[in-house]
Scaffold this active site. Sequence first.
Site, PDB file in Angstrom:
ATOM      1  N   GLY A  23       0.469   8.608   5.788  1.00 10.65           N
ATOM      2  CA  GLY A  23       1.678   9.685   5.918  1.00 10.65           C
ATOM      3  C   GLY A  23       1.420  10.776   4.842  1.00 10.65           C
ATOM      4  N   ASP A  76       9.610  -0.529   2.725  1.00  8.89           N
ATOM      5  CA  ASP A  76       9.659  -1.995   3.348  1.00  8.89           C
ATOM      6  C   ASP A  76      10.099  -2.875   2.400  1.00  8.89           C
ATOM      7  OD1 ASP A  76       9.233  -1.112   6.038  1.00  8.89           O
ATOM      8  OD2 ASP A  76       7.089  -1.055   5.770  1.00  8.89           O
TER       9      ASP A  76
END
Length: 798
Positions: A705, A488
């Site tokens: 994750g 991001d």
Amino acid sequence: MRYGHFDDQNKEYVITRPDTPQSWSNYLGSTDYGAIITNNAGGYGFYQSGARGRFLRLRFNSIPADQPGRYFYLRDQESGDYWSASWQPVGKPLDTFESTCRHGTGYTVIESKYAGIRSQATYFVPLGQHFEYWRLTVTNESDRPRELGIFTYCEFTNNWETTQDGVNLQYSLFIIRGEQLPTGLLRIVSQDNLPISSDLTQGDVGRGVWMGLAGAPLTGYDTARADFLGPYRGYHNPLAVERGACSNSNAYGDNACGALQCYLTLQPGERRTVLVLLGIGEARTVGAETFGKFGTLEQAERELEKLKSHWHAQLGRLSVQTPDEELNHTLNVWGLYNCLITFNWSRAASLVYNGERDGLGFRDSVQDILGVLTAIPDRARERLELLLTGQVQNGGAIPVIKPFEHRPGYEKAPAPEEFRSDDCLWFFDAVPAYVNETGDLAFYEKVLPYADAGEDTVFGHLRRALEFNLERTGRNGLTCGLLADWNDCLKLGFHGESLFVAFQVYRGLKILAEIAEMTHRPADKAWAEAQRARLEERIRACAWDGEWFIWAVGEDGTVYGTKDFEEGQVYLNTQVWAVISGAATPEQAQTCMKTVRERLATPYGLMLCAPPFVKTSIEVMRAVVFNPGVKENAGIFNHTQGWGIMAECLLGQGDRAYEVLRAAMPAAYNDRAEIRQSEPYVQAQTTYSRYSPREGNARTAWLTGAAAWFYFSVTQYVLGIRPEPNGLRLDPCIPAAWDGFSLRREFRGKTLDITVHNPNHAQRGVGKLLLDGEPLVGNLIPFEKMKANSRVEAWLGE
């Protein structure tokens, strides 16, 4: 320094020192009724959403870090001395106070001993219910009778929406009421003049919580926080406990609490148990009915055993025995449990995530599926279908899915500048993994709606995902990064090109071609192969810098991640995904991974990039906002460690894969927990790298994750147990020092006992494979040859 140990027989982590470097937490409940509890009984509770359904309060980023919580206070009525059943919040000196916390699968048990009194507090949420149990057993181990006062405490939110509760105080401090009903239950209601509802899609309603005690006569209560704690006091010295009696206060505005009081008289050696039930709903109806059905010690014990059996069955579908005991702890219990909790809550509720992410982050949640397919394939399919309906008809995706209000076919598509380039490419990991696990090839034909309009088969959704990226390319013909690729922080401009995403598309086209062949779609196969060949040419033309692959190309043509840049020269993602995707030539694969080992490897994991960003413009790389050596700014982003393991395994480098594995495995730090600081039984999002003065510290535990990718990479690439539509492929890549390993794997209703021998100390390569004593050609174990219980033996390097 060691603060606890693994107990695999009971599937627990046992904390033997309560003064852990950080609060070490556990999760209770389900995606309906969820709860977090720490080793000192801190934490909070929430219904469906940590942001919009929080009914028990926690003060985030505070000191101490995990207060308030679910507390039992004990008071010696003769001496006036008091303590808590957990070390905190009272915090008695540890030379006089013993404490052990056992975090289990969906429950936590905190045992303590002080002044001749032993207590055991057990916390859990029964399966399928919207309430929680607190069970306290008190034993008099002294040589004289004891009179004890028992007090509970928790703090209710005034408004279940966390911003309203914590920020909009001119409103929220005037809407709460608390009382004791004639039945003895506490009734806590926000906006009591409105109908009571737990439906989070409804705004102008009341919210109800109830609480009751069984096992001893109730002698007092408080629902007003100020009356229980007293002025200028805290959770460590509440006035009601100090004076030995609650004041029977009824909250009317300000803040509400749940304090129930009883007395116990214990002879030497005598044991007594009290039970607290706390749940959501109208106390007069839901609370009364639930308490009547579940409010006995016998029922609580039955519910606890059901809970344990439920979780243990999920964990039991794969069990391993390797020469690495810490790896065994991880794969047999905590690694998978971490995956299951992350699957449940995405990034929505933890001791760090404070409601800023409400719902299922799209791309995170697609990847999280990889970690749970072995354990819960049916629920994984449900989640996959939900997320596929979060894809819009142009092939992009809605960034966050809110399960309790998602309406496929009627959602608004993001604006063009809001699309992220990687969102739907993760389907090429999760969808085939589901089909491979279950053999459910028909899933590719299931028709599902798009989020905004229209519908397609699952195969159609996959092709549309690739078309979305292929329709958005830059000056070099590589796929655009759009608002963001996986990183991001990387801002390339809308038409800037992401090599990471190009590698994902390259791999996705290969996978789509394989699926097309299996499902008899020759035109789609030809299309995917032709697109892949064109993309390969474009990658070859501009992506290699001599010793590693570049990061990206900006909208203005600037190439990032080359020797010409002082900062961020080498980027982990493009190196490992060049290997994973197959886009790298054999020589490039060896060379770029050599660069990873030389430039990015540390004792605590692989750095995301190096050197860190200090001078780079924030308009290009927002990671510059972070301190060097943290998160995306040359930190060790643990999400990526599994990719490093996979890349090394694909190159046959078992020793090097194991080095990455050990550096990334929390359990490896159990005996030096003061370095990592975070829980040694679950993953954390980020670890500080060598560019930080706090190298090795880990932060943001549980929901990451890293959980799914670590479990997936180790089970399917290091141990090499990879499902395929026609069976299980056995392709281990292990350290040469291992003599072998064994495991039990449930697979489509069959149970396989697999033993891998490594007499020649090879790292990879099955030379001999037996199924129930019969030799097999190659390394695929065909499903049709498996029995209900089959024995598999394999030898490496022969």
